[in-house]
Design a protein around this motif. Structure first.
Motif, PDB file in Angstrom:
ATOM      1  N   GLU A   1      12.406  19.910 -25.954  1.00 33.83           N
ATOM      2  CA  GLU A   1      11.409  18.871 -26.312  1.00 33.83           C
ATOM      3  C   GLU A   1      10.566  19.345 -27.496  1.00 33.83           C
ATOM      4  O   GLU A   1      10.278  18.573 -28.412  1.00 33.83           O
ATOM      5  CB  GLU A   1      10.532  18.551 -25.105  1.00 33.83           C
ATOM      6  CG  GLU A   1      11.225  17.616 -24.138  1.00 33.83           C
ATOM      7  CD  GLU A   1      10.514  17.454 -22.799  1.00 33.83           C
ATOM      8  OE1 GLU A   1      10.986  16.629 -21.999  1.00 33.83           O
ATOM      9  OE2 GLU A   1       9.522  18.169 -22.539  1.00 33.83           O
TER      10      GLU A   1
ATOM     11  N   THR B   1      18.661  19.152 -17.125  1.00 39.70           N
ATOM     12  CA  THR B   1      18.144  19.293 -15.757  1.00 39.70           C
ATOM     13  C   THR B   1      17.374  20.599 -15.553  1.00 39.70           C
ATOM     14  O   THR B   1      16.624  20.714 -14.593  1.00 39.70           O
ATOM     15  CB  THR B   1      19.299  19.233 -14.726  1.00 39.70           C
ATOM     16  OG1 THR B   1      20.243  20.266 -15.052  1.00 39.70           O
ATOM     17  CG2 THR B   1      19.993  17.884 -14.755  1.00 39.70           C
ATOM     18  N   ASP B   2      17.567  21.567 -16.436  1.00 40.43           N
ATOM     19  CA  ASP B   2      16.859  22.844 -16.310  1.00 40.43           C
ATOM     20  C   ASP B   2      15.493  22.721 -17.001  1.00 40.43           C
ATOM     21  O   ASP B   2      15.431  22.474 -18.217  1.00 40.43           O
ATOM     22  CB  ASP B   2      17.701  23.957 -16.950  1.00 40.43           C
ATOM     23  CG  ASP B   2      16.993  25.293 -16.890  1.00 40.43           C
ATOM     24  OD1 ASP B   2      16.722  25.765 -15.776  1.00 40.43           O
ATOM     25  OD2 ASP B   2      16.690  25.843 -17.973  1.00 40.43           O
ATOM     26  N   ASP B   3      14.415  22.872 -16.231  1.00 36.74           N
ATOM     27  CA  ASP B   3      13.068  22.574 -16.751  1.00 36.74           C
ATOM     28  C   ASP B   3      12.715  23.404 -17.983  1.00 36.74           C
ATOM     29  O   ASP B   3      12.168  22.869 -18.953  1.00 36.74           O
ATOM     30  CB  ASP B   3      12.010  22.804 -15.663  1.00 36.74           C
ATOM     31  CG  ASP B   3      12.128  21.774 -14.541  1.00 36.74           C
ATOM     32  OD1 ASP B   3      12.757  20.725 -14.781  1.00 36.74           O
ATOM     33  OD2 ASP B   3      11.612  22.048 -13.440  1.00 36.74           O
TER      34      ASP B   3
ATOM     35  N   SER C   1      22.272  24.492 -20.260  1.00 32.98           N
ATOM     36  CA  SER C   1      21.727  25.572 -19.404  1.00 32.98           C
ATOM     37  C   SER C   1      22.625  26.785 -19.606  1.00 32.98           C
ATOM     38  O   SER C   1      23.718  26.681 -20.176  1.00 32.98           O
ATOM     39  CB  SER C   1      21.735  25.160 -17.933  1.00 32.98           C
ATOM     40  OG  SER C   1      23.059  24.868 -17.531  1.00 32.98           O
TER      41      SER C   1
ATOM     42  N   ARG D   1      14.715  22.275 -20.939  1.00 32.96           N
ATOM     43  CA  ARG D   1      14.257  20.957 -21.423  1.00 32.96           C
ATOM     44  C   ARG D   1      12.949  21.097 -22.205  1.00 32.96           C
ATOM     45  O   ARG D   1      12.786  20.494 -23.272  1.00 32.96           O
ATOM     46  CB  ARG D   1      14.087  19.969 -20.262  1.00 32.96           C
ATOM     47  CG  ARG D   1      13.887  18.527 -20.752  1.00 32.96           C
ATOM     48  CD  ARG D   1      13.839  17.507 -19.629  1.00 32.96           C
ATOM     49  NE  ARG D   1      12.808  17.796 -18.669  1.00 32.96           N
ATOM     50  CZ  ARG D   1      13.007  18.261 -17.441  1.00 32.96           C
ATOM     51  NH1 ARG D   1      14.243  18.462 -17.002  1.00 32.96           N
ATOM     52  NH2 ARG D   1      12.003  18.526 -16.647  1.00 32.96           N
ATOM     53  N   ALA D   2      12.027  21.917 -21.697  1.00 28.20           N
ATOM     54  CA  ALA D   2      10.738  22.089 -22.390  1.00 28.20           C
ATOM     55  C   ALA D   2      10.964  22.652 -23.793  1.00 28.20           C
ATOM     56  O   ALA D   2      10.358  22.192 -24.768  1.00 28.20           O
ATOM     57  CB  ALA D   2       9.834  23.011 -21.576  1.00 28.20           C
TER      58      ALA D   2
END
Ligand code: NDP
Length: 247
Positions: free
Chosen positions: A206, A197-199, A95, A202-203
């Motif tokens: 991914e 943990t930071d959406d 993050s 993470r997206a």
């Protein structure tokens, strides 16, 4: 050293640790699995045994030195020696620094740095008394560069590099026949991205992993090669990236 090695692996409940455990057990090595998720460890142990391999596990949180020492003791009680200790447990909740995700920083420092140090402390007395041993420490390509959003993860993996280089020199000076190898993988498809943990971060990761990531079996193949070297030679560092990965 006998041909069959006793290999302790931290973070053996998924991903790279699991892949190394399964591959080396197929080659006849005896595996000691350490991580927190007991159900995963049990399943991996039974998969190994189903393939006629040998493995035991010890539930281990690498942020707790006593638990890491107990993992080493499990190896000694079960198999009588430790030939290879793989400091693999790690997490990567990336993050921006400005988000001040202090809990994530602390977890990375505790698992990635202190966990590695505790592994060294747990195995070193046995390596010295045996006059042989091999540490394999999981750095990352993030040991070699830093970038926005990756400062703390990179810092912990640079620390793994620094610790490994210092350890290598100390062991060589002491002439204990202890080898030290650092691995610096690029994107490997495992559960690692789930630790972000930071959406939004993470997206993005991914997507990156879906495009570039390669199998954890590639790292297991690298470890197999590293361990096949005659004991007078040590592979000290290896960078392995997906062929398509730029950074
Ligand atoms: P996974 O998330 O699949 O595996 C991480 C492992 O670490 C799990 O087995 C987890 O087990 C364990 N772990 C986490 N916290 C602790 C703890 N406190 N105590 C004990 N074990 C812990 O990811 P990978 O297999 O990818 O990660 C393995 C290593 O490889 C890490 O050090 C990672 O930084 C490094 N790496 C991975 C790359 C990748 O792209 N995948 C690239 C470069 C390096 P449990 O939760 O059961 O405790």
């Amino acid at each position: 050293m006998s041909k069959s090695k006793v290999i302790v692996i931290t973070g053996a409940s998924s991903g790279i640790g699991e892949a190394i455990a399964k591959n080396q057990s197929k080659l006849g090595d005896k595996i000691v699995l350490g991580a927190r998720r007991e159900e995963n460890l049990k399943k991996i142990q039974s998969d190994i045994e189903a393939n006629k391999g040998q493995a035991v596990y010890q539930v281990t949180d690498v942020t707790n030195i006593e638990q890491v020492k107990a993992l080493a003791q499990k190896a000694l009680d079960t198999y009588g020696r430790i030939d290879v200790w793989i400091n693999n447990a790690g997490l990567m909740p990336q993050s921006l620094l400005s988000d001040a995700r202090v809990d994530d920083w602390n977890r990375m420092i505790d698992v990635n740095i202190k966990g590695t140090l505790y592994g060294i402390a747990a195995a070193q007395p046995t390596f010295h008394s045996q006059n042989s041993g091999h540490f394999i420490n999981l750095g990352s390509v993030a040991s070699l560069f830093s970038h926005a959003g990756g400062a703390v993860y990179s810092a912990t993996k640079w620390a793994v590099k620094a610790i490994s280089e210092g350890l290598r020199e100390e062991e060589a000076q002491a002439q204990h026949n202890v080898r030290v190898t650092s691995l610096y993988p690029g994107a490997i498809n495992t559960e690692l991205v789930a630790s972000v943990t930071d959406d939004a971060t993470r997206a993005g990761m991914e997507e990156f992993y879906a495009q570039y990531g390669i199998s954890s079996e590639r790292i297991a193949e690298v470890v197999e090669n590293v361990l096949s070297m005659p004991s007078d030679s040590a592979v000290n560092e290896i960078v392995i990236r997906p062929t398509k990965q730029v950074m």
